[in-house]
Design a protein around this motif. Structure first.
Motif, PDB file in Angstrom:
ATOM      1  N   PHE A  64       0.819  -1.216   0.000  1.00 40.17           N
ATOM      2  CA  PHE A  64       0.000   0.000   0.000  1.00 40.17           C
ATOM      3  C   PHE A  64       0.845   1.253   0.000  1.00 40.17           C
ATOM      4  CE2 PHE A  64      -2.262  -3.489   1.874  1.00 40.17           C
ATOM      5  CZ  PHE A  64      -3.465  -3.473   1.183  1.00 40.17           C
ATOM      6  N   LEU A  65       0.615   2.121  -0.950  1.00 41.64           N
ATOM      7  CA  LEU A  65       1.369   3.369  -1.014  1.00 41.64           C
ATOM      8  C   LEU A  65       0.495   4.482  -0.457  1.00 41.64           C
ATOM      9  CD1 LEU A  65       3.174   4.777  -4.205  1.00 41.64           C
ATOM     10  CD2 LEU A  65       2.663   6.000  -2.078  1.00 41.64           C
ATOM     11  N   ILE A  66       0.820   4.936   0.756  1.00 40.83           N
ATOM     12  CA  ILE A  66      -0.008   5.992   1.354  1.00 40.83           C
ATOM     13  C   ILE A  66       0.833   7.148   1.883  1.00 40.83           C
ATOM     14  CG2 ILE A  66      -1.798   4.301   1.984  1.00 40.83           C
ATOM     15  CD1 ILE A  66      -0.789   4.606   4.917  1.00 40.83           C
ATOM     16  N   GLY A  67       2.142   7.070   1.668  1.00 37.46           N
ATOM     17  CA  GLY A  67       2.994   8.157   2.161  1.00 37.46           C
ATOM     18  C   GLY A  67       4.454   7.803   1.921  1.00 37.46           C
ATOM     19  N   GLN A  68       5.343   8.643   2.399  1.00 35.80           N
ATOM     20  CA  GLN A  68       6.764   8.508   2.071  1.00 35.80           C
ATOM     21  C   GLN A  68       7.371   7.195   2.536  1.00 35.80           C
ATOM     22  OE1 GLN A  68       8.559  10.040   0.099  1.00 35.80           O
ATOM     23  NE2 GLN A  68      10.681   9.632   0.661  1.00 35.80           N
ATOM     24  N   PHE A  69       6.989   6.729   3.724  1.00 33.69           N
ATOM     25  CA  PHE A  69       7.659   5.527   4.219  1.00 33.69           C
ATOM     26  C   PHE A  69       7.124   4.273   3.543  1.00 33.69           C
ATOM     27  CE2 PHE A  69       8.699   8.861   7.086  1.00 33.69           C
ATOM     28  CZ  PHE A  69      10.070   8.697   7.203  1.00 33.69           C
ATOM     29  N   SER A  70       5.834   4.269   3.215  1.00 34.97           N
ATOM     30  CA  SER A  70       5.340   3.117   2.443  1.00 34.97           C
ATOM     31  C   SER A  70       5.934   3.166   1.037  1.00 34.97           C
ATOM     32  CB  SER A  70       3.811   3.081   2.421  1.00 34.97           C
ATOM     33  OG  SER A  70       3.243   4.351   2.296  1.00 34.97           O
ATOM     34  N   LEU A  71       6.136   4.358   0.524  1.00 42.46           N
ATOM     35  CA  LEU A  71       6.781   4.500  -0.782  1.00 42.46           C
ATOM     36  C   LEU A  71       8.192   3.918  -0.768  1.00 42.46           C
ATOM     37  CD1 LEU A  71       6.826   5.824  -3.659  1.00 42.46           C
ATOM     38  CD2 LEU A  71       7.791   7.850  -2.567  1.00 42.46           C
ATOM     39  N   LEU A  72       8.939   4.253   0.272  1.00 43.29           N
ATOM     40  CA  LEU A  72      10.319   3.760   0.362  1.00 43.29           C
ATOM     41  C   LEU A  72      10.355   2.244   0.497  1.00 43.29           C
ATOM     42  CD1 LEU A  72      11.910   6.479   2.689  1.00 43.29           C
ATOM     43  CD2 LEU A  72      12.478   6.063   0.283  1.00 43.29           C
ATOM     44  N   TRP A  73       9.375   1.722   1.233  1.00 45.81           N
ATOM     45  CA  TRP A  73       9.362   0.269   1.380  1.00 45.81           C
ATOM     46  C   TRP A  73       9.022  -0.400   0.039  1.00 45.81           C
ATOM     47  CZ3 TRP A  73       5.864  -3.269   4.906  1.00 45.81           C
ATOM     48  CH2 TRP A  73       6.552  -4.479   5.157  1.00 45.81           C
ATOM     49  N   ILE A  74       8.096   0.188  -0.669  1.00 46.05           N
ATOM     50  CA  ILE A  74       7.743  -0.338  -1.995  1.00 46.05           C
ATOM     51  C   ILE A  74       8.943  -0.272  -2.928  1.00 46.05           C
ATOM     52  CG2 ILE A  74       6.392   0.224  -4.072  1.00 46.05           C
ATOM     53  CD1 ILE A  74       4.075   0.899  -2.024  1.00 46.05           C
ATOM     54  N   ASP A  75       9.649   0.844  -2.878  1.00 46.49           N
ATOM     55  CA  ASP A  75      10.866   0.974  -3.678  1.00 46.49           C
ATOM     56  C   ASP A  75      11.836  -0.148  -3.338  1.00 46.49           C
ATOM     57  OD1 ASP A  75      12.869   2.498  -5.342  1.00 46.49           O
ATOM     58  OD2 ASP A  75      13.875   2.653  -3.390  1.00 46.49           O
ATOM     59  N   GLN A  76      11.984  -0.405  -2.049  1.00 46.64           N
ATOM     60  CA  GLN A  76      12.889  -1.490  -1.647  1.00 46.64           C
ATOM     61  C   GLN A  76      12.407  -2.830  -2.200  1.00 46.64           C
ATOM     62  OE1 GLN A  76      13.030  -3.234   2.410  1.00 46.64           O
ATOM     63  NE2 GLN A  76      15.079  -2.368   2.521  1.00 46.64           N
ATOM     64  N   GLN A  77      11.113  -3.073  -2.087  1.00 46.02           N
ATOM     65  CA  GLN A  77      10.564  -4.336  -2.598  1.00 46.02           C
ATOM     66  C   GLN A  77      10.859  -4.507  -4.093  1.00 46.02           C
ATOM     67  OE1 GLN A  77       6.355  -4.568  -1.304  1.00 46.02           O
ATOM     68  NE2 GLN A  77       7.015  -3.534   0.551  1.00 46.02           N
ATOM     69  N   GLN A  78      10.705  -3.411  -4.803  1.00 47.20           N
ATOM     70  CA  GLN A  78      10.971  -3.480  -6.238  1.00 47.20           C
ATOM     71  C   GLN A  78      12.444  -3.744  -6.507  1.00 47.20           C
ATOM     72  OE1 GLN A  78       9.126   0.283  -7.109  1.00 47.20           O
ATOM     73  NE2 GLN A  78       7.193  -0.686  -7.766  1.00 47.20           N
ATOM     74  N   ARG A  79      13.293  -3.039  -5.808  1.00 48.67           N
ATOM     75  CA  ARG A  79      14.731  -3.210  -6.039  1.00 48.67           C
ATOM     76  C   ARG A  79      15.215  -4.592  -5.583  1.00 48.67           C
ATOM     77  NH1 ARG A  79      16.974   2.192  -3.363  1.00 48.67           N
ATOM     78  NH2 ARG A  79      19.010   1.221  -3.760  1.00 48.67           N
ATOM     79  N   LEU A  80      14.532  -5.174  -4.643  1.00 44.42           N
ATOM     80  CA  LEU A  80      14.902  -6.529  -4.223  1.00 44.42           C
ATOM     81  C   LEU A  80      14.371  -7.585  -5.188  1.00 44.42           C
ATOM     82  CD1 LEU A  80      14.452  -6.254  -0.334  1.00 44.42           C
ATOM     83  CD2 LEU A  80      16.605  -6.434  -1.583  1.00 44.42           C
ATOM     84  N   GLY A  81      13.609  -7.131  -6.188  1.00 44.49           N
ATOM     85  CA  GLY A  81      13.216  -8.060  -7.251  1.00 44.49           C
ATOM     86  C   GLY A  81      11.841  -8.679  -7.107  1.00 44.49           C
TER      87      GLY A  81
END
Lengths: 401, 401, 401, 401
Positions: free
Chosen positions: A90-107
């Motif tokens: 869920f993207l609802i703010g900066q920290f969820s965004l950063l976690w999503i970014d991490q998830q994407q970069r981790l593949g």
């Protein structure tokens, strides 16, 4: 060496790192020790047992990583998932965004469910995705319990209900960085598979421990998860747990003693009392914001965060100016607006080892700053609203009468 | 809460974590702060500049990861290499073994060059491998500068010479965990591409900072390296360096101030004086071992470590008994023998902020323990040998006359 | 701001102020508090009760003056005596000299019984003076239990026997500054009327508390004693003891918490074990001095002090040079020779929270310094003698096996 | 061991001991040291030089007694006066009463000039007494600069004018315990002969230093003053000043380093800025009291104290109940009413290292407590009045803009 801050104590109201109690500072004021002597494993054992209490779990397995929340995220993901796995996030703010970014970069294959910043996770979309996912391609639901950037708390009990409703086996991974030890958090009851927090948040320690807790199901998943990991691998810890020496690499002696002292303080106050205190201080803060005629960034009451309040400033004010003046003129540290809400909100962190008068001092400061920057606030109005509530809601526990 | 240790100070002679100077403890005795205020970036800037000096680099880029040495290893590898890349790695003791294990688990193709424990890296084999590798399949040479488990120091200048001789472009990755700030280390001169250390070693801080320094060539490599990484990714740091806010996630405020104080102490003494002090204390330790009639685990003088001495006990003694008695009877912390040398050696760490009399107190303790466990040592013999050398080699710098 | 001391810990072996244990430093690392809140009186009550144990008294009344030993002397004298009162006082070294000087300046008629420096109090002369004093003109016998300048311990049991033999009602006032909590001290059994010590001695705290304990007979005497006193008057304390608020003026909050921690440590080790430890470390020190071929300033074994050893240097050495070099070259703090023995002795303080290896480090340092200044000592000889004794006499208590 | 205080920081607003800045706590977090080494005299020399600045004297001689304010009083009196000497002393509250009591018990002939509690010293009576005293029987005028019990500041410049007008040679002895470093104090300009303060007041240190400063005239008087004294005798200090070793007996190492840090902080802020800050915070406090509809114990504006405000409660309220609730419910420490004003006033101490938001937090707390105990205060009213003033009067110095 030190920057000059002016007289008196800094008023630390960012949503982390938060104020460290004197008892914890004292416990950490010590030389290093050999972590392989009998003393440190004995203490570690007690810490691991007691840390479970703050997650409200009896079946979970905790890990004390020498890292930050970002590292704890990585540990949660890489130990349970394999590259290409589908997550709903869920993207609802900066920290969820950063976690999503991490998830994407981790593949991982991240199925992003976005909401307006100021809203909670869209659980209807979660429901529909789960409903459609009859082949169980979704391996994990990743959710931030409390979005620190907007002051939004998601309802984890509902997430669990939806997962159960669809009898979906996806893991439930929860970022509890700005919630655990401050908000009601029930790992076992809510069926959370991995929960995590950082030492510098509600535990009121320095930065340096990423605390991760894994359910039996998560531990099981870790046996087959193919994500590459070494430093963050649970396996190494489990091996040393079995050996009774607990540490695959050198821990911070000071943080272990600090954690011991922090947990002792929390248990002395009572974890539920700690949570109730956060509820009261947060309510008081929101009443002040209302009295000032300002809006809360959080769009509905059900999402109000009891650890951080993001205050929306009028369009003619730049919120970073509020934060800057707070620091320079009043030795008050407030949180900036981040990313989409940069310039539009400032944040008051009210988590950790705090009491009523500390909060009221902060609110009095915010009033002056608002006036400084041109907002027509009535001085004392927020303090009056907050203190009226605080006084009436003061718990009648023996030590406070 | 504390384990009972008996009266007096603990004598901490494990090769990490090491004694923290009072000046550093004082600097770290502080509340948290907002790391986004102007003060912390200003301090971080000065730290990054000064940290380069302990690596003896002007062209390198340092990173202060909130992690341990193990995490620093991972950062060095994942930022410069891609899965399947061939590395040449030297197995000479427990810590090189662990690094090799990490390299394998991270998916590299590790060409292990093994030596007897007690010997240094076999550089002849390195030479032959490089000679054969005309197509440059070797992407990195990974070497532990000082193997903490056996007290063996590898010759990095020679490694560089060999690489240069074959004009081989492999990156040179160096674990300097128990060397940097204690042994002579010359990142630029020796063409080291990534060097790393941990705060709890010669810097004499608590555990919690993994300090990694990357050469321009390593930075360049990081742009194409395909290893999965997020927490340990240099890219995020570089982005925040450019923004002037320096931190992609929350640093430990206390460790930053501690690092400032630790660097100030090192520069006040003079980095070269610090290194010369390690040389003297190490030589004194070896003279004591000789006087006791015991053998150094290190098989040749050229590999003698100036930060840790692994002492071989006679076959009829279990070395872990030495370590156990040291702690329980004399409040002295010594290092255990690890893995292949478990039971056979105990280790004296003599790195960090130490002086002559601290070392002599330790040596006097070791003598008593050796006698306790049945070794016919002559009490005072090691102290006599060590102090004779220490006295004669005392530097005639003004503050010490 | 700090003087530069060189690397490593200072080796503090002056006979006060002594090393502060980390546990005590931690306890004192705190903000001020309102001393009129309920917390401080509650703690004070426990401290006063526990302080009696270190005097081995149940009938005595303790006072915690915010002062030094010199102030404690003044409190002992002015509360029990009137101007012109005759005291018998023993001059055996610098500290007994200073106390006598104080007695004279406070207006008492001091009957000084002098001995050579290095001898104990001449108790035969005391006996004859008491025998002659049939009209009881002697109001008090003032004696230093342990003369810190010469390392001489007087026999208080014998003093009591002599007083009893002559059924003499003189008060027995004892300076226990460098004895209490380190040497066997029995206030009730020996009929001591006022005993006193300072926080920076065997209690191992910072300077700042003059601890005075008064027998019922001394309290009775204080009702009629005419010496002028206000700050040091027991009456004001007793009034506040009765009120339950305990403090006629502001105490040091930090020292109270420090005293609590110091007493806890002493009781945890066991007061008699603490005393036995001092006996062992002192014996080891004397064996080292003997091994070096040097003389103890103390002229007979019966007077040997277990808290400080004054070592006589050969005539061709200036002892202050030993002390100066110890500090500058080895970061070792030794005691100077004072007054009559200036230049002739240096002193090793071995009191407070110390252990074997700390002492051996000191002795190894003294050996090097002696050689530095031209004394033909055999390096290691003192350490050998001391450690042989220490090893054999190591107590077999569970925590030390 | 610690009393349970509830979460968050204690809000310390008693008029001493006051909050200690973190910088000072850090400086004091250290082991003992040999006070006879070169380092301590060097630091002492700098401290004595710098301490003069806080008295605004160049001709005075400062003494750092290991004692409290009560001891400093005794030192001021006994070094300058002889038994039977006539003093004129003003009784205006509890602390002037205690000083007068001390003067009487020390044997002086005290001519007490009493005022209502809440009024300043009656200087007209002083004038008439001086006028009559043509034979100069009055040896000293003793005056408390700031009476801490009632929040009354006396006008020392006027006292000096009156003395000069009558060309009276009496010494002017001033208790500056709750004024020096917080209120404008000019030792040389006002011809103060002895001024004194305590470390736990505006210097913001722990209790333990009684700081006394003597004019040349006072030093001259000390040569003939016949009051009995030893511990508090200036002569011993002067002797050791001349020898360059500075200390006749053991000082607190920690307080010396703490004083160094405290002075550095004061000079960094600027002594005049420190004083101006006290003026502002005090004015804000008085505005709050006015907004609450309560009376200041101080009867005229000219006597308003800028370090402590004594607030008169309505007759139907017991002021000790305010203080008790403050501590138990809000972790706020306020001062009790003492002696004549017991039950009638509570006191807000606003001295030392404090800033605006700390004060506003305190005021918000007092509002809630007043309501708790039945006083019909409008919540927020005092905070509004205080913050309006504070905001407008914020100094535009660079570090605060």
């Amino acid at each position: 060496m030190d920057y000059y801050y002016g007289p008196g104590r800094n008023h630390l109201f960012v949503p982390g790192p938060v104020n460290i109690p004197e008892q914890v500072l004292r416990a950490m004021n010590r030389n290093n020790e050999d972590y392989r002597s009998p003393a440190i494993p004995a203490m570690t054992k007690s810490l691991l047992e007691d840390v479970k209490k703050i997650f409200k779990t009896t079946s979970g397995t905790p890990f004390l990583f020498p890292t930050t929340g970002t590292g704890a995220w990585e540990s949660a993901l890489t130990n349970t998932l394999s590259p290409g796995d589908r997550t709903v996030s869920f993207l609802i703010g900066q920290f969820s965004l950063l976690w999503i970014d991490q998830q994407q970069r981790l593949g991982f294959n991240v199925d992003v469910v976005e909401s307006d910043w100021g809203q909670g996770a869209n659980l209807e979309i979660l429901a529909s995705k789960l409903a459609e996912d009859t082949t169980h391609t979704i391996k994990a639901v990743c959710i931030v319990h409390n979005e620190t950037a907007t002051g939004v708390t998601n309802n984890l009990a509902t997430v669990r209900k939806i997962l159960d409703h669809y009898q979906h086996p996806a893991l439930l991974l929860v970022d509890g960085v700005s919630s655990i030890c401050a908000l009601d958090f029930r790992m076992d009851e809510w069926g959370v598979d991995v929960a995590l927090t950082g030492s510098q948040k509600a535990l009121s320690l320095p930065t340096g421990l990423g605390i991760v807790c894994a359910s039996p199901k998560a531990l099981e998943a870790s046996k087959t998860a193919k994500s590459v990991r070494v430093f963050f691998d649970w396996k190494d810890y489990l091996k040393f747990y079995n050996m009774g020496s607990y540490w695959p690499y050198t821990p911070s002696i000071q943080l272990l003693y600090g954690l011991r002292a922090a947990l002792d303080l929390i248990f002395e106050e009572g974890l539920d009392n700690v949570i109730a205190r956060h509820t009261r201080l947060a309510k008081a803060t929101r009443l002040a914001v209302e009295a000032w005629g300002l809006k809360n960034c959080t769009q509905k009451d059900e999402w109000f965060s009891d650890t951080v309040t993001a205050v929306v400033v009028p369009p003619y004010i730049e919120s970073s100016e509020v934060v800057k003046r707070a620091w320079k003129r009043y030795n008050l540290s407030l949180g900036l607006g981040l990313n989409k809400v940069a310039g539009k909100v400032f944040r008051i962190g009210h988590l950790g080892n705090l009491n009523e008068l500390q909060l009221l001092g902060c609110l009095a400061g915010v009033e002056m700053i608002l006036k400084d920057v041109g907002y027509p606030v009535q001085l004392g109005s927020g303090v009056a609203a907050a203190s009226a509530y605080l006084q009436n809601s003061m718990p009648m526990i023996p030590s406070r009468i």
